[in-house]
Design an enzyme around this catalytic site. Structure first.
Site, PDB file in Angstrom:
ATOM      1  N   ASP A  34       0.811  -1.219   0.000  1.00  0.00           N
ATOM      2  CA  ASP A  34       0.000   0.000   0.000  1.00  0.00           C
ATOM      3  C   ASP A  34       0.839   1.261   0.000  1.00  0.00           C
ATOM      4  OD1 ASP A  34      -2.272  -1.659   0.057  1.00  0.00           O
ATOM      5  OD2 ASP A  34      -1.983  -1.916   2.214  1.00  0.00           O
ATOM      6  N   HIS A  38      -4.190  -2.579  -6.315  1.00  0.00           N
ATOM      7  CA  HIS A  38      -3.424  -1.415  -6.771  1.00  0.00           C
ATOM      8  C   HIS A  38      -4.404  -0.327  -7.196  1.00  0.00           C
ATOM      9  CE1 HIS A  38       0.598  -3.682  -7.542  1.00  0.00           C
ATOM     10  NE2 HIS A  38       0.237  -3.635  -6.288  1.00  0.00           N
TER      11      HIS A  38
END
Ligand code: IMP
Ligand code: MG
Length: 334
Positions: free
Chosen positions: A13, A42
């Site tokens: 992340d 993503h």
């Protein structure tokens, strides 16, 4: 530019999706191989739309990019088909014939198993699917009729692209601290997430890589269980503007300040040649949407210099906002 591996620094992340979508548009990436699986999301913001991609490579934003899923990855077929439709890429995406398949019983097991629950897995079935693969009893992409139109030989294609001096990106998922080998075991994912492993999952040898771009975020976040050095309370994270929820599962992310010692270790193991730092605008709000290093406030520049001193490679890409183009690009200038 040649072949670039994009790898995550800490617990995932970091904004790899955003950085990769920028590279796709800016460098006109010819071919991208996604590794890992549906546990990773993503996030890509492009032309006013937000995508949370669990399967399709983040380079899809460049409409001439060939998109591939490597043989070391794991495909969940309904998720793959949904995303192919959402992004409109059916004519330019391929899945290696030997990519393994996540089946419904894998995610059921991931959600039910009390040990896996204590790790805080995403429940997407990746660990149980990998177990099945290691047992040599996994279903592969070539065994799935819905995947027939997409089957490819990814190692052949990507190596041919490198031979032809095409622009290639190998898209890593998660971060080094979630690596099965190098991370905070047992609170890790079920695969190695290092740059070397991204190459391995794609079928690209280490001598063929030109750039290892390691993506850091200006602060650290983690979901699931396991230690997080310097962890802040939720109240403090909210106060600083660092509080996030996961793009994939919606879970609350825990957060901590940037860790320079860990950053150094991560750069070494990945073999970083360059780094990206995302969300600089969250630490220094006046950086928001900036595309010029010279115009950054001095304290933001000092932070970048401190990162560079810790990791001993240049910070060439800096994220200053969510859009794919909110980037300061120093590649070629340092
Ligand atoms: P699993 O990968 O679903 O087995 O989960 C194992 C650990 O890795 C848990 O702490 C997850 O939260 C974490 N994890 C897996 N994928 C990601 C990701 O893409 N971002 C952040 N954490 C992840
Ligand atoms: Mg993510």
């Amino acid at each position: 530019m040649g072949c670039t591996v994009v790898a995550g620094a800490f617990w995932g992340d970091e904004g790899k999706g955003k950085v990769i979508s920028y590279l796709a548009l800016k460098d006109k990436v010819d071919i991208c191989v996604r590794t890992g699986s549906v546990n990773a999301a993503h996030t890509v913001h492009f032309q006013g739309k937000r995508y949370a991609l669990h399967m399709v490579p983040a380079t899809f934003v460049y409409d001439k990019c060939r998109l591939l899923i490597g043989s070391g990855a794991n495909v969940e077929v309904p998720q793959f088909l949904r995303e192919v439709k959402e992004t409109g890429v059916k004519d330019r995406i391929g899945v290696d014939k030997q990519t393994s398949i996540i089946e419904p019983h894998h995610s059921a097991m991931d959600k039910r198993d009390s040990y896996l629950k204590s790790i805080g897995t995403t429940g997407r079935g990746v660990g149980p699917a990998v177990q099945e693969r290691a047992k040599r009893s996994a279903k592969l992409a070539k065994d799935v009729p819905e995947l027939k139109p997409f089957l490819a030989d990814v190692a052949e294609e990507v190596n041919a692209a490198i031979d032809a001096d095409k622009i290639v990106v190998l898209e890593g998922t998660q971060g080094l601290m979630l690596s099965l080998y190098h991370g905070s075991y047992p609170y890790v994912t079920s695969r190695d997430t290092s740059a070397a492993a991204i190459c391995s999952e794609s079928g690209v040898g280490p001598s063929r890589v030109n750039t290892v771009l390691v993506v850091y975020k200006a602060f650290i976040t983690r979901v699931g269980a396991g230690d997080l050095p310097g962890e802040l309370s939720k109240e403090e994270a909210v106060r600083r503007g660092w509080f996030e929820t996961a793009a994939g599962t919606g879970r609350e992310r825990r957060s901590a300040p940037f860790n320079f010692d860990l950053a150094r270790r991560v750069a070494k193991i990945h073999g970083a040649t360059e780094a990206a730092v995302t969300k600089l605008d969250i630490l220094y709000p006046s950086c928001k949407n900036s595309t010029s290093y010279a115009q950054l406030p001095q304290e933001a520049k000092n932070f970048i210099v401190k990162v560079e001193q810790a990791i001993a490679v240049p910070v060439t890409v800096i994220g200053t906002g969510p859009d794919a183009l909110d980037i300061i690009d120093r590649r070629g200038y340092l």
